[in-house]
Design a protein around this motif. Sequence first.
Motif, short mmCIF file in Angstrom:
data_model
loop_
_atom_site.label_atom_id
_atom_site.label_comp_id
_atom_site.label_asym_id
_atom_site.label_seq_id
_atom_site.Cartn_x
_atom_site.Cartn_y
_atom_site.Cartn_z
N GLU A 161 0.83 -1.21 0.00
CA GLU A 161 0.00 0.00 0.00
C GLU A 161 0.86 1.26 0.00
OE1 GLU A 161 -0.06 -1.70 4.29
OE2 GLU A 161 -0.11 -2.45 2.20
N SER A 162 2.06 1.18 0.59
CA SER A 162 2.97 2.34 0.57
C SER A 162 3.54 2.54 -0.83
CB SER A 162 4.11 2.15 1.57
OG SER A 162 3.61 2.15 2.90
N THR A 165 0.96 4.26 -2.73
CA THR A 165 0.90 5.67 -2.37
C THR A 165 2.00 6.46 -3.08
OG1 THR A 165 -0.02 5.12 -0.20
CG2 THR A 165 0.98 7.30 -0.44
#
Length: 243
Positions: A161-162, A165
């Motif tokens: 998820e990072s 992002t």
Amino acid sequence: MSELGLCSRREADEWIEKGWVIVDGVRIDTLGTKVLPEQQIEIDPAARAEQAKQVTILLHKPVGFVSGQAEDGYLPAITLITPENHWEGDRSGIRFSGMQLRALAPAGRLDIDSTGLLVLTQDGRVARQLIGENSDIDKEYLVRVTYGDQATDIDQSFPPESLATLRHGLSLDDVPLKPAMVSWQNGEQLRFVLREGKKRQIRRMCELVGLNVVGLKRVRMGRVQLGALPQGQWRYLDTEESF
């Protein structure tokens, strides 16, 4: 003239003052002359000949040099543009002249701690293409990172998820960033492809997701690759190349 991509604004002023601009068959030599959209602008061949002499230089910038003006005791990258640093693999056929350093300016930044492809040009059309307000030229970087105490196999523990992002969802200075292409090259190195260039953008992006940048190298701008150009050396942009 600048908006039509004929030249830079500085060149436009020079050409007008020299009488090299013709509007509907009439030579214009007064700065600020208004031209209507339906009028025809022609450029004197002398202006084209002068423009053809302008050079664009590709430098493999080392760490420790600033892109533009000297600052805090650090030398500007243009000081590396010498006959001694001219790459022997240059196939452009262009001969070096001190006049080529006149009005030679970086088209885009590369911070002092980064290496890789830095473009310096006399040609306002090239600068506009690379860093103009409407530029859509992408730039590719290889970025070596650490994550907490990890220096290797970071791709195995860095949250997906990072990574998502990093690709889209971050803001700098309260302005949302454009989508970026970000992928793992190996366990400790990311590949970034950006279509914008805010100050220290990649380093700041990585910091926001817990990554520490320990090495950053720009390897491509548009269709022009850094390739085998050695660090600290430079070559001319060939007439067959374009960004």
